[in-house]
Design a protein around this motif. Sequence first.
Motif, PDB file in Angstrom:
ATOM      1  N   GLN A 165       8.029  -7.527 -10.322  1.00 24.08           N
ATOM      2  CA  GLN A 165       6.739  -7.845  -9.707  1.00 24.08           C
ATOM      3  C   GLN A 165       6.087  -6.610  -9.101  1.00 24.08           C
ATOM      4  O   GLN A 165       4.855  -6.475  -9.116  1.00 24.08           O
ATOM      5  N   LYS A 166       6.888  -5.699  -8.566  1.00 27.69           N
ATOM      6  CA  LYS A 166       6.350  -4.553  -7.819  1.00 27.69           C
ATOM      7  C   LYS A 166       5.848  -3.431  -8.718  1.00 27.69           C
ATOM      8  O   LYS A 166       5.188  -2.503  -8.251  1.00 27.69           O
ATOM      9  N   ASN A 167       6.199  -3.487 -10.019  1.00 32.21           N
ATOM     10  CA  ASN A 167       5.599  -2.580 -11.006  1.00 32.21           C
ATOM     11  C   ASN A 167       5.809  -1.101 -10.669  1.00 32.21           C
ATOM     12  O   ASN A 167       4.874  -0.298 -10.723  1.00 32.21           O
TER      13      ASN A 167
ATOM     14  N   TYR B  48       7.210   1.018 -12.439  1.00 34.53           N
ATOM     15  CA  TYR B  48       7.018   1.860 -13.626  1.00 34.53           C
ATOM     16  C   TYR B  48       5.641   2.515 -13.615  1.00 34.53           C
ATOM     17  O   TYR B  48       5.500   3.713 -13.898  1.00 34.53           O
ATOM     18  N   LEU B  49       4.608   1.732 -13.281  1.00 37.11           N
ATOM     19  CA  LEU B  49       3.272   2.317 -13.178  1.00 37.11           C
ATOM     20  C   LEU B  49       3.215   3.310 -12.019  1.00 37.11           C
ATOM     21  O   LEU B  49       2.600   4.379 -12.141  1.00 37.11           O
ATOM     22  N   LEU B  50       3.848   2.992 -10.917  1.00 37.13           N
ATOM     23  CA  LEU B  50       3.848   3.895  -9.762  1.00 37.13           C
ATOM     24  C   LEU B  50       4.412   5.268 -10.139  1.00 37.13           C
ATOM     25  O   LEU B  50       3.862   6.306  -9.739  1.00 37.13           O
ATOM     26  N   ILE B  51       5.483   5.278 -10.928  1.00 38.69           N
ATOM     27  CA  ILE B  51       6.069   6.556 -11.347  1.00 38.69           C
ATOM     28  C   ILE B  51       5.100   7.304 -12.255  1.00 38.69           C
ATOM     29  O   ILE B  51       4.950   8.538 -12.142  1.00 38.69           O
ATOM     30  N   ASP B  52       4.420   6.594 -13.148  1.00 39.32           N
ATOM     31  CA  ASP B  52       3.431   7.246 -14.017  1.00 39.32           C
ATOM     32  C   ASP B  52       2.287   7.834 -13.195  1.00 39.32           C
ATOM     33  O   ASP B  52       1.792   8.931 -13.492  1.00 39.32           O
ATOM     34  N   VAL B  53       1.852   7.111 -12.176  1.00 37.39           N
ATOM     35  CA  VAL B  53       0.787   7.611 -11.300  1.00 37.39           C
ATOM     36  C   VAL B  53       1.257   8.869 -10.574  1.00 37.39           C
ATOM     37  O   VAL B  53       0.523   9.875 -10.512  1.00 37.39           O
ATOM     38  N   PHE B  54       2.480   8.825 -10.067  1.00 43.43           N
ATOM     39  CA  PHE B  54       2.983  10.000  -9.351  1.00 43.43           C
ATOM     40  C   PHE B  54       3.116  11.200 -10.286  1.00 43.43           C
ATOM     41  O   PHE B  54       2.864  12.349  -9.875  1.00 43.43           O
ATOM     42  N   ALA B  55       3.491  10.972 -11.538  1.00 38.72           N
ATOM     43  CA  ALA B  55       3.592  12.072 -12.498  1.00 38.72           C
ATOM     44  C   ALA B  55       2.241  12.773 -12.643  1.00 38.72           C
ATOM     45  O   ALA B  55       2.180  14.016 -12.745  1.00 38.72           O
ATOM     46  N   GLU B  56       1.163  11.995 -12.620  1.00 33.32           N
ATOM     47  CA  GLU B  56      -0.175  12.584 -12.713  1.00 33.32           C
ATOM     48  C   GLU B  56      -0.533  13.335 -11.425  1.00 33.32           C
ATOM     49  O   GLU B  56      -1.157  14.393 -11.459  1.00 33.32           O
ATOM     50  N   ILE B  57      -0.140  12.774 -10.283  1.00 33.68           N
ATOM     51  CA  ILE B  57      -0.388  13.457  -9.004  1.00 33.68           C
ATOM     52  C   ILE B  57       0.337  14.792  -8.983  1.00 33.68           C
ATOM     53  O   ILE B  57      -0.213  15.819  -8.548  1.00 33.68           O
ATOM     54  N   LYS B  58       1.563  14.798  -9.456  1.00 35.09           N
ATOM     55  CA  LYS B  58       2.394  16.013  -9.439  1.00 35.09           C
ATOM     56  C   LYS B  58       1.792  17.113 -10.300  1.00 35.09           C
ATOM     57  O   LYS B  58       1.919  18.305  -9.982  1.00 35.09           O
TER      58      LYS B  58
ATOM     59  N   ILE C 211       0.824   3.840  -1.960  1.00 34.52           N
ATOM     60  CA  ILE C 211       0.345   3.293  -3.233  1.00 34.52           C
ATOM     61  C   ILE C 211       1.127   2.021  -3.554  1.00 34.52           C
ATOM     62  O   ILE C 211       2.357   2.013  -3.525  1.00 34.52           O
ATOM     63  N   MET C 212       0.391   0.949  -3.877  1.00 33.85           N
ATOM     64  CA  MET C 212       1.022  -0.309  -4.284  1.00 33.85           C
ATOM     65  C   MET C 212       0.465  -0.719  -5.641  1.00 33.85           C
ATOM     66  O   MET C 212      -0.729  -0.985  -5.780  1.00 33.85           O
ATOM     67  N   THR C 213       1.347  -0.772  -6.645  1.00 32.42           N
ATOM     68  CA  THR C 213       0.945  -1.061  -8.019  1.00 32.42           C
ATOM     69  C   THR C 213       1.414  -2.439  -8.486  1.00 32.42           C
ATOM     70  O   THR C 213       1.493  -2.700  -9.680  1.00 32.42           O
ATOM     71  N   SER C 214       1.704  -3.340  -7.568  1.00 32.87           N
ATOM     72  CA  SER C 214       2.290  -4.641  -7.891  1.00 32.87           C
ATOM     73  C   SER C 214       1.434  -5.434  -8.886  1.00 32.87           C
ATOM     74  O   SER C 214       0.201  -5.372  -8.856  1.00 32.87           O
ATOM     75  N   PHE C 215       2.120  -6.202  -9.729  1.00 30.83           N
ATOM     76  CA  PHE C 215       1.413  -7.110 -10.620  1.00 30.83           C
ATOM     77  C   PHE C 215       0.731  -8.215  -9.826  1.00 30.83           C
ATOM     78  O   PHE C 215      -0.349  -8.680 -10.187  1.00 30.83           O
ATOM     79  N   ASN C 216       1.387  -8.670  -8.767  1.00 29.66           N
ATOM     80  CA  ASN C 216       0.812  -9.727  -7.949  1.00 29.66           C
ATOM     81  C   ASN C 216       1.423  -9.690  -6.557  1.00 29.66           C
ATOM     82  O   ASN C 216       2.545  -9.229  -6.370  1.00 29.66           O
ATOM     83  N   GLU C 217       0.662 -10.158  -5.592  1.00 32.55           N
ATOM     84  CA  GLU C 217       1.100 -10.268  -4.200  1.00 32.55           C
ATOM     85  C   GLU C 217       0.336 -11.425  -3.577  1.00 32.55           C
ATOM     86  O   GLU C 217      -0.670 -11.899  -4.134  1.00 32.55           O
ATOM     87  N   GLY C 218       0.784 -11.873  -2.421  1.00 33.24           N
ATOM     88  CA  GLY C 218       0.000 -12.831  -1.649  1.00 33.24           C
ATOM     89  C   GLY C 218      -0.926 -12.033  -0.747  1.00 33.24           C
ATOM     90  O   GLY C 218      -2.078 -11.763  -1.074  1.00 33.24           O
ATOM     91  N   LEU C 219      -0.395 -11.623   0.384  1.00 33.79           N
ATOM     92  CA  LEU C 219      -1.071 -10.671   1.254  1.00 33.79           C
ATOM     93  C   LEU C 219       0.042  -9.847   1.894  1.00 33.79           C
ATOM     94  O   LEU C 219       0.675 -10.293   2.849  1.00 33.79           O
ATOM     95  N   PRO C 220       0.328  -8.677   1.316  1.00 30.77           N
ATOM     96  CA  PRO C 220       1.552  -7.939   1.676  1.00 30.77           C
ATOM     97  C   PRO C 220       1.612  -7.503   3.136  1.00 30.77           C
ATOM     98  O   PRO C 220       0.707  -6.824   3.630  1.00 30.77           O
ATOM     99  N   VAL C 221       2.691  -7.875   3.801  1.00 28.91           N
ATOM    100  CA  VAL C 221       2.917  -7.428   5.176  1.00 28.91           C
ATOM    101  C   VAL C 221       2.934  -5.900   5.219  1.00 28.91           C
ATOM    102  O   VAL C 221       2.419  -5.287   6.162  1.00 28.91           O
ATOM    103  N   SER C 222       3.520  -5.293   4.185  1.00 27.81           N
ATOM    104  CA  SER C 222       3.648  -3.828   4.181  1.00 27.81           C
ATOM    105  C   SER C 222       2.290  -3.139   4.233  1.00 27.81           C
ATOM    106  O   SER C 222       2.162  -2.058   4.830  1.00 27.81           O
ATOM    107  N   LEU C 223       1.267  -3.748   3.635  1.00 27.62           N
ATOM    108  CA  LEU C 223      -0.056  -3.122   3.664  1.00 27.62           C
ATOM    109  C   LEU C 223      -0.758  -3.348   4.997  1.00 27.62           C
ATOM    110  O   LEU C 223      -1.605  -2.542   5.398  1.00 27.62           O
ATOM    111  N   VAL C 224      -0.432  -4.422   5.690  1.00 24.53           N
ATOM    112  CA  VAL C 224      -0.939  -4.594   7.055  1.00 24.53           C
ATOM    113  C   VAL C 224      -0.294  -3.552   7.957  1.00 24.53           C
ATOM    114  O   VAL C 224      -0.963  -2.900   8.779  1.00 24.53           O
TER     115      VAL C 224
END
Length: 370
Positions: free
Chosen positions: A209-211, A213-223, A276-289
């Motif tokens: 759910q947390k995806n 794999y995309l987060l790592i691809d995004v970080f590769a571009e940042i790097k 950065i949060m790349t999740s496929f789905n969430e309700g309302l993440p406590v971590s982002l609050v």
Amino acid sequence: MAAKRVLIVLGKLKRGGAETLVMNIYRTIDRSVVQFDFIVHTPDRYDYDDEIESLGGKIYRFPQYNVLNHFEYKRCWNRFFAEHPEYRIIHAHMTGSASVFLPIAKKYGLVTIAHSHIALSQKGIRQKVIDLYRLPLKNQADYLFACSNDAGVWMFGEKATTRDNYYIIRNGVDTDKFAFSSDKRDKIRAELGLDGKFVIGNVSRFHIQKNHYLLIDVFAEIKKENSNAVLLLVGDGDLRGAIEEKVKSLGLADSVIFTGVRTDIDCILSAMDVFIMTSFNEGLPVSLVEAQASGLHIVATDTISSEINITDLVEFCSLDDSPKKWACTALKYADGYERRNTKAEIAAAGYDIVSTTEELEKFYLKNWHE
């Protein structure tokens, strides 16, 4: 007068979003008035067992529901309520099998609550079965709770969210605890060797759910654009090994830190520069609050409810956007920025844990019937 004991139903007492919210409330609530006891679906002890017991909570262990044990599962619940007539309210944060146990609870006279913490299904046969079991909930539970309206519509249907028994319970956090601290930032950066680094971070379990794999691809571009960039991954889970392998395959092992589960998330967030949060789905993440309480800029998937944008610190990207576009959004903050105190904004929006807890405590007391 003895405290009124509310029965909380979860899968495991791990550091997930729903569990974290429950614990935030449990620490804050007046336990001389309302006490929590827990039913979990595992024989194992996890992150919060010890703390719950230290706060006076009881933990009861049930088998995990798997359809094949349907009748035995029902017998467990019937036996439990027959042996424990002291409970008057059951609050189900785990809704996969709630359509099985909430009708049994109602038979024994309990007020029943179904609480949605997610806004989209996973794929697979098991999830399809779970989806079928959640369909009756809107008519079985006395009260329908959701962390966001999107989560409510997904779990109960749009029509149900217009009823008088439907409530949004905001994922409140301790704004004082999570406020940015330069001392905490310096401490974590020294501990993890992050001095002078542009720190991208994520706090979540390693689950499909947390995806990640995309987060790592995004970080590769940042790097590619910023050689000082470091990715801080906080949490654990079944997919951690697979993500570690992907990091190695991209030659990023020296720039990605896997911290495992941490209890000092407030300190960790102060040490980050972008979440950065790349999740496929969430309700309302406590971590982002929590991240917003820390004054942290966030880049998140637009599948998350726009209700999460409590401050102006959240920017959304689509899962269809290229990793490079995600990276460009995060890189805007590579030169640093002033971390502001967002306590007033979060409290005004109702996401302070004191407000959430007071609302629930009043609800429990109002609906308690001897």
